[in-house]
Design an enzyme around this catalytic site. Sequence first.
Site, PDB file in Angstrom:
ATOM      1  CG  ASP A  48      -7.241  -1.558  -3.139  1.00 40.78           C
ATOM      2  OD1 ASP A  48      -7.771  -0.806  -2.299  1.00 40.78           O
ATOM      3  OD2 ASP A  48      -6.053  -1.923  -3.082  1.00 40.78           O
ATOM      4  CB  SER A 101      -0.945  -0.050   1.202  1.00 38.61           C
ATOM      5  OG  SER A 101      -2.003   0.845   1.036  1.00 38.61           O
ATOM      6  CG  HIS A 136      -5.946  -2.055   0.449  1.00 39.15           C
ATOM      7  ND1 HIS A 136      -5.228  -1.384  -0.517  1.00 39.15           N
ATOM      8  CD2 HIS A 136      -5.255  -1.873   1.608  1.00 39.15           C
ATOM      9  CE1 HIS A 136      -4.163  -0.823   0.025  1.00 39.15           C
ATOM     10  NE2 HIS A 136      -4.151  -1.103   1.312  1.00 39.15           N
TER      11      HIS A 136
END
Length: 653
Positions: free
Chosen positions: A587, A502, A622
């Site tokens: 995501d 991320s 995600h």
Amino acid sequence: MIVRRGGLVAAALGSHFLAPHHRRLLHFGAPLSCLAPLLPRRRFNPQLCSSSLRSGDMAETRSPPAAKKVEHVMQMFGDVRVDNYYWLRDDSRCNPDMLSYLREENDYTGSVMSGTKEFENKLFAEIRGRIKEDDISAPLRKGPYYYYKKNLQGKEYVQHCRRLIADNKAEPSVYDTMPTGPDAPPEHIILDENIKAQEFDYYSIGAFKTSPDHKLVAYAEDTKGDEIYTVNVIDSESLKPLGQPLKGLTCYLEWAGNDALVYITMDEILRPDKVCVKIQEIQLFRDHLAVFEREQGLQKITVHRLPAEGEPLNKLQAGRNVSFVDPVYSIDSTESEFASSVIRFRYSSMKTPPSVYDYDMDSGTSVIKKIDTVLGGFDASNYVTERKWVTAADGTQVPMSIVYNKNLAKLDGSDPCLLYGYGSYEISVDPYFKASRLSLLDRGFIYVIAHVRGGGEMGRQWYENGKLLKKKNTFTDFIACAESLIELKYCSKEKLCVEGRSAGGLLMGAVLNMRPDLFKVVIAGVPFVDVLTTMLDPTIPLTTSEWEEWGDPRKEEFYFYMKSYSPVDNVTAQNYPNVLVTAGLNDPRVMYSEPAKFVAKLREMKTDNNLLLFKCELGAGHFSKSGRFEKLQEDAFTFAFMMKVLDMIPASV
């Protein structure tokens, strides 16, 4: 509300009714207890399959996909940028050309990794074999019940359960145990996630909260991986739903009394409705105050006794620190009973499995209530954890947490090493235990966490010095840590693997462009790599709230600073190391198009024959797949990729 690509903090105003004849649910500001950020745009791994090639012979017979190029020109402050892969962004996620490209990348990844599928499966069996599949969490005493979660043999998801306490008038004690067996009060299963998950490809419970009178339960479920939750309220005994589900929410909710439920809404593009961004974490008891603090990058718990009832609180009495045995470790607070002298916390280290302790704040006695079972012959004494300090480019001392198997690590520069980094949003990546990591340590890997600036490990200023116009400190800190590991002979460039997820994926993209010579393998999970384009677009979820983290590129100073490190904007014609990139189509934090564009541009520009693989989960978000065994398969895949490149896969599996 504040939603982060790596975490989330939020609040909203409004009201909702279960039904005209039933309990009212209010949603107003988020309660203090639900302001904890999520780990990790943040923490973790993918999944693939391979062909055992030597590190110097990475050319594959099958050509990698080549995304079509459609010129898209962007101009600002006299600067012109051309993005030939802008077309890959499709907010509806149904463009046939885009989906076709993602499938081609997945197929290519599967083809390249097919030769090591047998080894990957062996790793998966090894990792899964460490898990005690039929297990329960440490029961938590709340009012007249013990609450706990239960895993069943072979099942992906948990059951949420409770049992009555036969003698619930007695004061809570660190020596309390939940009775089981035929004479114990019966188990009551409130929610079985395995049953709920049968209807969906993806299923995740983000919150499970019981009302103070224990009559109602509210839980938030995500059935796509897009982190848009539906909150259901049920009667805890009959399990019947009350009123209509609340849709389009975050997973943060708390009961405010027996009738009011605090929850958090999002607007139509997942942006904040109201901010409420931060306090020091404390737990207040009838006679004590427990403070969760940090010192030199390590967590600590300090307990203070409060004055007797009716006496003024002029100042806190000298506190007592809870002691821990490992040099680096991780602790988490958990629920405790207000009227008791017992505080419960979770503890682990890079060599100590997650453990639950009850601590008597009067006597200073700690009693372990549960330590997670790790099967497969695990012995914590085989592993060493260390703390090392690195001097960054500007003289700042940066801490690293290190673990290795003392019987296998040679510490002469020849060991393989995996260095992990994050460094954003004031998130602290504390030295925690992960059982799947043992499959690396038991093959001679050294595992390291670089606690770089931009995180929260060393206090507020540590964060301030790694954000906005100081963001590059995050990247140079990480490079300094990598160079230090080589200098200290924990590894060499030829054996150094790095990973981030991320916002940590942004870190990977930045150091990949800055120092491609320094690493053998780079793993970028759901990476935030198209920083400038994303932060210039206020229609993208999270953008406007994140100007506080990255800056507003509509201002010239921030525009050019972001452009100077944004990974997509800085890919050049040079040799790159072996790279694995992952994404999730649903995501909401890092749009799948960012890693897709990054991979497409790397394929176009790079001048080497090293592996570049991209894997996009088409049915997840995600945090990738939702099942506990599915996640282990992803760890096995990532490990297989690293060991393939390092030529560590045995000829005969």
